[in-house]
Scaffold this motif. Structure first.
Motif, mmCIF file in Angstrom:
data_model
loop_
_atom_site.group_PDB
_atom_site.id
_atom_site.type_symbol
_atom_site.label_atom_id
_atom_site.label_comp_id
_atom_site.label_asym_id
_atom_site.label_seq_id
_atom_site.Cartn_x
_atom_site.Cartn_y
_atom_site.Cartn_z
ATOM 1 N N ILE A 224 -19.173 4.899 -7.397
ATOM 2 C CA ILE A 224 -17.806 4.605 -7.837
ATOM 3 C C ILE A 224 -16.823 5.708 -7.414
ATOM 4 C CG2 ILE A 224 -16.344 4.181 -9.862
ATOM 5 C CD1 ILE A 224 -18.094 1.784 -9.098
ATOM 6 N N ARG B 134 -11.431 -2.669 -9.510
ATOM 7 C CA ARG B 134 -10.722 -1.577 -10.177
ATOM 8 C C ARG B 134 -10.293 -0.520 -9.165
ATOM 9 N NH1 ARG B 134 -10.704 -0.301 -15.826
ATOM 10 N NH2 ARG B 134 -11.499 -2.074 -16.983
ATOM 11 N N ILE B 135 -11.146 -0.250 -8.208
ATOM 12 C CA ILE B 135 -10.796 0.712 -7.161
ATOM 13 C C ILE B 135 -9.573 0.220 -6.392
ATOM 14 C CG2 ILE B 135 -11.602 1.590 -4.922
ATOM 15 C CD1 ILE B 135 -14.408 1.876 -6.301
ATOM 16 N N LEU B 136 -9.546 -1.073 -6.096
ATOM 17 C CA LEU B 136 -8.400 -1.659 -5.380
ATOM 18 C C LEU B 136 -7.203 -1.863 -6.296
ATOM 19 C CD1 LEU B 136 -10.198 -4.494 -3.346
ATOM 20 C CD2 LEU B 136 -9.494 -2.250 -2.502
ATOM 21 N N GLN B 137 -7.413 -1.696 -7.577
ATOM 22 C CA GLN B 137 -6.400 -1.960 -8.598
ATOM 23 C C GLN B 137 -5.880 -3.391 -8.531
ATOM 24 O OE1 GLN B 137 -3.539 1.305 -8.890
ATOM 25 N NE2 GLN B 137 -5.145 2.528 -9.848
ATOM 26 N N HIS C 168 -11.162 4.682 -0.860
ATOM 27 C CA HIS C 168 -9.999 3.794 -0.908
ATOM 28 C C HIS C 168 -8.702 4.600 -0.794
ATOM 29 C CE1 HIS C 168 -7.639 0.266 -1.325
ATOM 30 N NE2 HIS C 168 -7.023 0.737 -2.373
ATOM 31 N N TYR D 162 -6.731 9.456 -10.157
ATOM 32 C CA TYR D 162 -6.945 8.023 -9.884
ATOM 33 C C TYR D 162 -8.442 7.698 -9.949
ATOM 34 C CZ TYR D 162 -8.452 4.621 -6.320
ATOM 35 O OH TYR D 162 -9.126 3.651 -5.623
ATOM 36 N N ARG E 59 -7.962 -9.943 -1.762
ATOM 37 C CA ARG E 59 -9.105 -9.946 -0.825
ATOM 38 C C ARG E 59 -10.222 -10.920 -1.168
ATOM 39 N NH1 ARG E 59 -9.819 -3.573 1.064
ATOM 40 N NH2 ARG E 59 -7.591 -3.060 1.023
ATOM 41 N N SER F 129 0.836 -1.205 0.000
ATOM 42 C CA SER F 129 0.000 0.000 0.000
ATOM 43 C C SER F 129 0.867 1.249 0.000
ATOM 44 C CB SER F 129 -0.915 0.028 1.234
ATOM 45 O OG SER F 129 -1.881 -0.980 1.148
ATOM 46 N N GLU G 127 -18.002 -6.703 2.139
ATOM 47 C CA GLU G 127 -17.894 -7.877 1.270
ATOM 48 C C GLU G 127 -18.662 -9.080 1.820
ATOM 49 O OE1 GLU G 127 -16.862 -7.931 -1.664
ATOM 50 O OE2 GLU G 127 -15.781 -6.036 -1.789
ATOM 51 N N THR H 196 -19.049 -3.876 -4.673
ATOM 52 C CA THR H 196 -18.266 -4.810 -3.866
ATOM 53 C C THR H 196 -17.585 -5.812 -4.794
ATOM 54 O OG1 THR H 196 -20.156 -6.331 -3.668
ATOM 55 C CG2 THR H 196 -19.855 -4.743 -1.884
ATOM 56 N N GLN H 197 -16.595 -6.499 -4.252
ATOM 57 C CA GLN H 197 -16.000 -7.584 -5.033
ATOM 58 C C GLN H 197 -16.960 -8.766 -5.100
ATOM 59 O OE1 GLN H 197 -12.022 -7.666 -2.938
ATOM 60 N NE2 GLN H 197 -11.337 -7.705 -5.044
ATOM 61 N N ASP I 140 -0.100 5.814 -6.755
ATOM 62 C CA ASP I 140 -1.118 5.426 -7.741
ATOM 63 C C ASP I 140 -2.512 5.880 -7.312
ATOM 64 O OD1 ASP I 140 0.952 4.177 -8.981
ATOM 65 O OD2 ASP I 140 0.353 2.131 -8.424
ATOM 66 N N PHE I 141 -2.663 6.127 -6.012
ATOM 67 C CA PHE I 141 -3.958 6.550 -5.486
ATOM 68 C C PHE I 141 -3.938 8.032 -5.111
ATOM 69 C CE2 PHE I 141 -3.246 2.068 -4.704
ATOM 70 C CZ PHE I 141 -4.389 1.501 -5.230
ATOM 71 N N LEU J 212 -14.447 1.967 -16.259
ATOM 72 C CA LEU J 212 -15.767 1.335 -16.187
ATOM 73 C C LEU J 212 -16.694 1.911 -17.259
ATOM 74 C CD1 LEU J 212 -16.110 1.202 -12.303
ATOM 75 C CD2 LEU J 212 -15.846 -0.773 -13.834
ATOM 76 N N VAL K 193 -10.547 5.222 -12.676
ATOM 77 C CA VAL K 193 -11.468 4.121 -12.352
ATOM 78 C C VAL K 193 -12.798 4.333 -13.080
ATOM 79 C CG1 VAL K 193 -12.795 3.018 -10.509
ATOM 80 C CG2 VAL K 193 -10.415 3.681 -10.094
ATOM 81 N N ILE L 207 -5.775 4.140 2.027
ATOM 82 C CA ILE L 207 -4.317 4.144 1.830
ATOM 83 C C ILE L 207 -3.675 5.115 2.822
ATOM 84 C CG2 ILE L 207 -2.463 4.667 0.190
ATOM 85 C CD1 ILE L 207 -3.883 2.219 -0.728
ATOM 86 N N ASN M 202 -15.298 -5.401 -12.655
ATOM 87 C CA ASN M 202 -15.811 -5.226 -11.291
ATOM 88 C C ASN M 202 -15.297 -3.917 -10.690
ATOM 89 O OD1 ASN M 202 -14.939 -6.001 -8.138
ATOM 90 N ND2 ASN M 202 -17.017 -6.553 -8.685
ATOM 91 N N GLY M 203 -16.222 -3.008 -10.391
ATOM 92 C CA GLY M 203 -15.853 -1.671 -9.925
ATOM 93 C C GLY M 203 -14.934 -1.675 -8.717
ATOM 94 N N LYS M 204 -15.276 -2.449 -7.701
ATOM 95 C CA LYS M 204 -14.479 -2.426 -6.477
ATOM 96 C C LYS M 204 -13.069 -2.943 -6.733
ATOM 97 C CE LYS M 204 -13.543 -1.752 -2.183
ATOM 98 N NZ LYS M 204 -14.287 -1.973 -0.948
#
Lengths: 466, 466
Positions: B52, A387-390, B59, B90, A415, A66, B418, A445-446, A72-73, B98, B94, B63, A383-385
């Motif tokens: 999203i 992608r958010i988590l990359q 997220h 970022y 996860r 992280s 989740e 969600t995943q 990246d975030f 999508l 995302v 971090i 899956n949106g989540k």
């Protein structure tokens, strides 16, 4: 022959790991008197040398990742190093907290813990060499064997110095520059992942043609691709022919290759063997097969009234299988109407980065069992989540025939181990794709990816091409 | 009266958000010709201004928290700041990914997208003011209204400058020093959590007696405690009587309090209203109640052949409810035998730190509906994975009577959103505690806590006191 007076209890359990203590807790709850014989700390491999400490290390590794990828975030952060002493302190704090909780439970249910090494001496009796000196004898209406497993090695590879099993690898007080991991199973993949996060140059050597050889082929491919992207060298289908301590590390020969490999350490992760030697089992008439205790569907050994649970019973060596075994035996002894969970219904998770999780059959096993199968794969790219988590990876669902029940679910991605809770319900309740597709998953969600895979299998993909 | 020729299709959908596009995708898949009218970008609030982007920001906040607490895990890291421009980049990446995926799906299923603002003009016909100029008219065998929702404010609070709704709060190009969040619902709690992670001094003002007033009382208490620990000021049961732009920020008066509050910004998060004005609905004979479209169980409005889906239908305003609505209407139009998912069977997640998730009834609702209920709460303190993550919270399960089905599941803790995937299966399949307790959860996962709560409810707690 000992002259100790024989203490009696409804149940005498040898081994205080996952299978043993869960059996003790449930039996006590059901009103039985319980003696639990354990020479070490309650909680066994899982709590002290397995699941819990490795997952704590893997979470520290997640923190490293992280920090490393924070930019990246949009977060400005610098990684100033890994304080391995502090990592161990964190890990130990987690273990200690759970251990205190377990001791509290054991005490509150009036389970008598005998600190010592037990040995079956016939007539449902266990002779114990007490840790504090002296001996004692305990006869149970029933005996439960729960002595667990220990790391194995291969013939010709001697553990010592830089050649180690996971027990020592868990406690390393410095981070090596390079490591060879022998064995691409769960333990090998978890350490490879951990060490790569900590900056170690890692090579995984696996004799089978792929990582996680008991998982679905698709999962292995996903993981191998992810590992390679992370800079982990994967040498699958390659046997290690020799390993020797060398100056400043270890040298390893691979079968059929000219040059040897060198690294600071070699982790031998070739599986865990049952701890059944020296316990008097065969002498007591208990059937043993290649070190494992032979049991029937009710987990009873060849001697009536003596049961076995957990890693000494052939099958997946998992703490939660031990829990299930222990509870099942206790309930059976109490005369409850209970059904054992089949091994295929027990979820499996490899906590690497990315994680791999599964329930039920691989596609190949399903073809063998059911003939025709149909499958759907949902890519986490949709899956949106995720992608958010990359993170990348996917969900693969295997169905018997064209409209039968779901017989296998396979997940890869950061996860996704948490999603196997839902997946195991789907599998164990023999749901069809439609049963799941008709319900609603939370966005984003995943877990949605699990829903999308079932929508696809039901012929109605939403966020996926038909 | 327009003289545009009338284009015809099997289904004309007004609104390209979650409900609209899912209906379009499913209808096209079932062989219908589909016109989708949307003046903005496909994907609606969820993709562009809601789920999203907020979850991406949350997220990034995660971090930040990981970096800030890295030392607790033995990792030496320093937080050098938040590059808010990079965070937005970022987030946008995302969203864009999508969005491209969605556009690809829409194109691949030959859905005709008409870029413009639609208005129902009777006879199942929609008149469109095209974005590029001009007008067009589209008649559908069926019409589907899916115009979604927009942020609301309260009388007397004018949006502008430092007084903003979530639309602007999402795009702030600097991080305020302090913020007042009006409304302790999902959106308010998510922004409060986000901003607290970014170092903003946050006060949440909620007129109801507690945060997340529609969630179980237990969940609210857990969240409030966690927020207070994080330094978020929670003022529940307090009404805001006035808000005005002040020098360098905003000043807010609370009913019954002497001194006003001051902060850099005020987020007005008092809910979202349906976008139904100016669409010609009432003129076309469609019944509207307080702005929402009145529908029957089949989501049909008071005009036969005209349906409504998503946030304009009274009930939880959630993207995944929109998806389910859209799919249901499409399948119904195709003559498939389909059953709508009741709103209570739709999972709810607040993605704060910690997360709050639920399915089914709160305890209070269950008492009202079923009379006697029994509950079990499992504290995440006993859950290994949660200890590893250093999160606290728990799982509460509500059962009808002493052995009826599970009618509500409530979760609090980091990442528990989740787990609602499994929880919604348990609820929707009307499982009993025993149905779940007999199965095996992977160790160590947070999903185990769901298993443990059901074990406790079934009278056989494993890692918990009886």
């Amino acid at each position: 022959m000992s002259t100790d007076p024989v203490d009696t209890a409804d149940v005498v359990i040898v081994g205080g790991g996952s299978g043993g203590y869960s059996c003790a807790l449930r039996a006590a709850q059901l009103g039985m008197s319980v003696v639990l014989v354990e020479s070490g700390k309650l909680g066994g491999t899982c709590l002290h040398n397995g699941c819990i400490p490795t997952k704590a290390l893997l979470h520290a590794a997640e923190i490293v990742e992280s920090v490393r990828s924070a930019a990246d975030f949009g977060i400005k952060a610098s990684l100033d190093g890994v304080d391995i002493t502090a990592v161990h302190a964190y890990k130990q704090k987690v273990v200690d907290g759970l251990y205190r909780g377990l001791e509290g439970l054991i005490a509150s249910r009036q389970i008598r813990v005998v600190r010592g090494s037990g040995r079956v001496v016939g007539d449902h009796t266990v002779a114990v060499d007490l840790v504090d000196g002296g001996t004692s004898r305990h006869r149970g209406e029933a005996l439960v064997l729960a002595t667990g497993s220990q790391s194995r090695t291969l013939p010709g590879i001697e553990i010592g110095g830089p050649i180690m099993t996971s027990d020592l690898a868990l406690e390393l007080d410095s981070i090596p520059k390079s490591a060879i991991v022998l064995g691409g199973g769960v333990i090998g993949c978890e350490f490879a992942s951990l060490w790569a996060s900590l900056g170690v140059e890692v090579t995984v050597v696996e004799a089978a043609p792929r990582l996680l050889p008991t998982e679905d082929d698709w999962s292995s491919k996903q993981l191998t691709r992810a590992f390679r992207k992370r800079g982990i060298t994967v040498r699958a289908g390659v046997a290690l022919s020799a390993a020797r301590v060398a100056e400043a590390g270890v040298t390893v020969d691979l079968a059929g290759e000219s040059g040897p490999l060198h690294a600071d350490i070699l982790l031998v992760a070739v599986g865990r063997g049952p701890r059944t030697a020296g316990l008097g089992l065969e002498e007591a008439g208990i059937r043993i097969d290649r070190g494992f205790v032979v049991v029937d569907d009710a987990l009873q050994t060849s001697v009536p009234g003596i049961y076995a649970v957990g890693d000494i019973v052939p099958g997946p060596q998992l703490a939660h299988r031990g829990f299930a075994n222990g509870i099942f035996v206790a309930e059976q002894l109490a005369g409850l109407d209970c059904v054992p969970v089949a091994d295929s219904g027990i979820p499996r998770v490899t906590y690497s980065h990315p994680e791999v999780a599964s329930i039920g059959l691989t596609e190949a096993e399903a073809v063998e069992r059911h003939g025709d199968v149909t499958t759907a794969v949902y890519d986490l790219g949709g899956n949106g989540k995720s992608r958010i988590l990359q993170t990348s990876g996917g969900v693969k669902v295997v169905r018997a025939g064209a409209d039968g029940p779901v017989v296998g679910i396979h997940l890869v991605g950061d996860r996704v181990g948490e999603l196997i809770g839902e997946a195991q319900l789907i599998y164990n309740w023999e749901a069809t794709a439609d049963d799941v597709a008709g319900l609603v998953h939370a966005h984003p969600t995943q877990a949605e990816a699990l829903g999308e895979a079932h929508l696809a299998l039901a012929g109605k993909p939403l966020h996926a091409h038909a």
